[in-house]
Motif scaffolding. Structure first.
Motif, PDB file in Angstrom:
ATOM      1  N   THR A 132       0.485  -9.810   6.877  1.00 19.62           N
ATOM      2  CA  THR A 132       0.228 -10.566   5.650  1.00 19.62           C
ATOM      3  C   THR A 132      -1.008 -11.444   5.809  1.00 19.62           C
ATOM      4  OG1 THR A 132       2.591 -10.598   5.135  1.00 19.62           O
ATOM      5  CG2 THR A 132       1.189 -12.206   4.010  1.00 19.62           C
ATOM      6  N   GLU A 133      -1.082 -12.188   6.915  1.00 22.86           N
ATOM      7  CA  GLU A 133      -2.239 -13.042   7.158  1.00 22.86           C
ATOM      8  C   GLU A 133      -3.509 -12.211   7.312  1.00 22.86           C
ATOM      9  OE1 GLU A 133      -1.434 -15.575  10.449  1.00 22.86           O
ATOM     10  OE2 GLU A 133       0.336 -16.490   9.529  1.00 22.86           O
ATOM     11  N   LEU A 134      -3.375 -11.061   7.949  1.00 22.78           N
ATOM     12  CA  LEU A 134      -4.541 -10.206   8.149  1.00 22.78           C
ATOM     13  C   LEU A 134      -5.066  -9.666   6.821  1.00 22.78           C
ATOM     14  CD1 LEU A 134      -6.494  -8.870  10.059  1.00 22.78           C
ATOM     15  CD2 LEU A 134      -4.819  -7.065  10.481  1.00 22.78           C
ATOM     16  N   ARG A 135      -4.167  -9.286   5.933  1.00 23.64           N
ATOM     17  CA  ARG A 135      -4.609  -8.822   4.607  1.00 23.64           C
ATOM     18  C   ARG A 135      -5.372  -9.914   3.872  1.00 23.64           C
ATOM     19  NH1 ARG A 135       0.585  -6.668   4.381  1.00 23.64           N
ATOM     20  NH2 ARG A 135       1.266  -8.257   2.921  1.00 23.64           N
ATOM     21  N   LEU A 137     -11.698   3.908   2.443  1.00 23.79           N
ATOM     22  CA  LEU A 137     -10.898   3.897   1.221  1.00 23.79           C
ATOM     23  C   LEU A 137     -11.036   2.597   0.434  1.00 23.79           C
ATOM     24  CD1 LEU A 137      -7.577   5.577   2.483  1.00 23.79           C
ATOM     25  CD2 LEU A 137      -9.534   6.650   1.358  1.00 23.79           C
ATOM     26  N   GLY A 138     -11.733   1.620   1.014  1.00 30.18           N
ATOM     27  CA  GLY A 138     -11.913   0.340   0.318  1.00 30.18           C
ATOM     28  C   GLY A 138     -10.629  -0.432   0.142  1.00 30.18           C
ATOM     29  N   LEU A 139      -9.787  -0.430   1.167  1.00 32.67           N
ATOM     30  CA  LEU A 139      -8.492  -1.096   1.063  1.00 32.67           C
ATOM     31  C   LEU A 139      -8.609  -2.598   1.309  1.00 32.67           C
ATOM     32  CD1 LEU A 139      -6.380   1.460   3.147  1.00 32.67           C
ATOM     33  CD2 LEU A 139      -6.592   1.343   0.645  1.00 32.67           C
ATOM     34  N   TYR A 140      -7.658  -3.336   0.767  1.00 34.02           N
ATOM     35  CA  TYR A 140      -7.466  -4.768   1.030  1.00 34.02           C
ATOM     36  C   TYR A 140      -8.677  -5.611   0.615  1.00 34.02           C
ATOM     37  CZ  TYR A 140      -4.013  -2.535   4.043  1.00 34.02           C
ATOM     38  OH  TYR A 140      -3.003  -1.737   4.544  1.00 34.02           O
ATOM     39  N   GLN A 141      -9.282  -5.289  -0.505  1.00 36.00           N
ATOM     40  CA  GLN A 141     -10.424  -6.091  -0.971  1.00 36.00           C
ATOM     41  C   GLN A 141     -10.021  -6.922  -2.176  1.00 36.00           C
ATOM     42  OE1 GLN A 141     -14.245  -4.180  -1.194  1.00 36.00           O
ATOM     43  NE2 GLN A 141     -13.613  -2.558   0.219  1.00 36.00           N
ATOM     44  N   THR A 148       0.847  -1.185   0.000  1.00 37.97           N
ATOM     45  CA  THR A 148       0.000   0.000   0.000  1.00 37.97           C
ATOM     46  C   THR A 148       0.887   1.241   0.000  1.00 37.97           C
ATOM     47  OG1 THR A 148      -1.669  -1.210   1.263  1.00 37.97           O
ATOM     48  CG2 THR A 148      -1.830   1.193   1.272  1.00 37.97           C
ATOM     49  N   PRO A 149       0.529   2.292  -0.765  1.00 32.92           N
ATOM     50  CA  PRO A 149       1.363   3.502  -0.827  1.00 32.92           C
ATOM     51  C   PRO A 149       1.694   4.059   0.557  1.00 32.92           C
ATOM     52  CG  PRO A 149      -0.357   3.595  -2.487  1.00 32.92           C
ATOM     53  CD  PRO A 149      -0.637   2.376  -1.659  1.00 32.92           C
ATOM     54  N   ALA A 150       2.888   4.618   0.665  1.00 36.14           N
ATOM     55  CA  ALA A 150       3.402   5.076   1.957  1.00 36.14           C
ATOM     56  C   ALA A 150       2.485   6.091   2.630  1.00 36.14           C
ATOM     57  CB  ALA A 150       4.804   5.665   1.771  1.00 36.14           C
ATOM     58  N   LYS A 151       1.932   7.020   1.857  1.00 34.22           N
ATOM     59  CA  LYS A 151       1.082   8.055   2.453  1.00 34.22           C
ATOM     60  C   LYS A 151      -0.148   7.445   3.120  1.00 34.22           C
ATOM     61  CE  LYS A 151       2.432  11.958  -0.488  1.00 34.22           C
ATOM     62  NZ  LYS A 151       1.952  12.974  -1.467  1.00 34.22           N
ATOM     63  N   ILE A 152      -0.691   6.396   2.523  1.00 32.64           N
ATOM     64  CA  ILE A 152      -1.869   5.748   3.115  1.00 32.64           C
ATOM     65  C   ILE A 152      -1.470   4.964   4.353  1.00 32.64           C
ATOM     66  CG2 ILE A 152      -3.658   4.007   2.740  1.00 32.64           C
ATOM     67  CD1 ILE A 152      -3.799   4.879  -0.150  1.00 32.64           C
ATOM     68  N   ARG A 153      -0.329   4.278   4.301  1.00 30.14           N
ATOM     69  CA  ARG A 153       0.124   3.542   5.475  1.00 30.14           C
ATOM     70  C   ARG A 153       0.432   4.484   6.638  1.00 30.14           C
ATOM     71  NH1 ARG A 153       4.651   1.598   4.878  1.00 30.14           N
ATOM     72  NH2 ARG A 153       5.249   2.125   2.727  1.00 30.14           N
ATOM     73  N   LEU A 154       0.934   5.666   6.316  1.00 33.00           N
ATOM     74  CA  LEU A 154       1.146   6.673   7.364  1.00 33.00           C
ATOM     75  C   LEU A 154      -0.179   7.091   7.977  1.00 33.00           C
ATOM     76  CD1 LEU A 154       2.945   8.702   8.894  1.00 33.00           C
ATOM     77  CD2 LEU A 154       2.624  10.287   6.970  1.00 33.00           C
TER      78      LEU A 154
END
Length: 229
Positions: A195-198, A225-229, A53-59
């Motif tokens: 990783t397992e959580l994703r 943001l609809g991440l990890y789908q 995931t892009p750094a800005k979103i992970r921040l």
């Protein structure tokens, strides 16, 4: 005279940050009597491949997790201050822990105790890190055990030698040492696998799993943001 500061550092990809990270942070903040705890999302995690995931979103996710961590500290009466540090994101190129350790030592001075917090699996992988032996000039390590993970059977000769030289059994020793020590905490057993959580977030049971394993404010952003789908 003021006593040297005790700084804990929890670094990682934080893709996403989860309850395991918060448990490690809370546990060591209390055990090591930390004055400050820094959460440091990696900028370019060179060992993690391209699907990050892009750094800005992970921040943003890490900042949200910091809100829940602050609430946990308040509830547990832990006086440690929390900081979300973008030191690795602001530095160009791959995120090497050795560079971060050196920069933090310069920031906090030679007397402060700097302790990097990690899981036992990260300790096993330490010889794959860039300039890993140099880390002990700048920091201590505090290591949390993991469920169903037998550290003794996983250790390479390099790690065995490392522990012979640096391991201590009393966490209080880290409070008085700027760098060079390793403390392995066997009282805390936390799964730290983002990783397992994703993978779980992609499953049909996403909602139930997410609410149990991801901090509330972080989950709110993931959902928005609809991440990890």
């Amino acid at each position: 005279m003021n006593a040297p500061k005790k700084i804990g550092i929890l670094g990682g990809t934080f893709d996403p940050p989860h309850i395991g990270h918060l448990k490690v942070a809370s546990h060591f903040a209390k055990v090591l009597c930390l004055d400050e705890l820094l959460l440091i999302p990696s900028g370019e995690p060179w060992q993690k491949g391209l699907e990050i995931t892009p750094a800005k979103i992970r921040l943003q996710l890490t900042e949200a997790a910091g809100i829940d961590l602050a609430r946990a500290f308040l509830y547990l009466q832990i006086p440690t201050q929390i900081g979300i540090d973008r030191i690795e994101m602001d530095r160009a190129g791959p995120s090497y822990t050795i560079d971060t350790a050196q920069a933090l030592r310069e920031r906090f001075g030679p007397e402060s105790s700097l302790t990097w917090l990690m899981g036992a699996d990260s300790l096993i992988q330490l010889p794959t890190w860039n300039s890993w032996k140099g880390l002990f000039r700048y920091m201590n390590l505090a290591v949390a055990s993991r469920p169903h993970f037998d550290l003794a059977t996983q250790m390479s000769p390099e790690i065995e030698e490392l522990l012979e030289l640096h391991q201590i059994n009393d966490p209080a020793a880290l409070e008085n040492s700027p760098a060079g020590l390793i403390y392995i905490d066997k009282s805390l057993s936390v799964d730290l696998s983002s990783t397992e959580l994703r993978n779980c977030l992609k499953a049909s049971s996403r909602g139930q799993i997410a609410s149990e394993q991801i901090p509330a404010h972080t989950l709110e952003i993931i959902t928005k943001l609809g991440l990890y789908q």
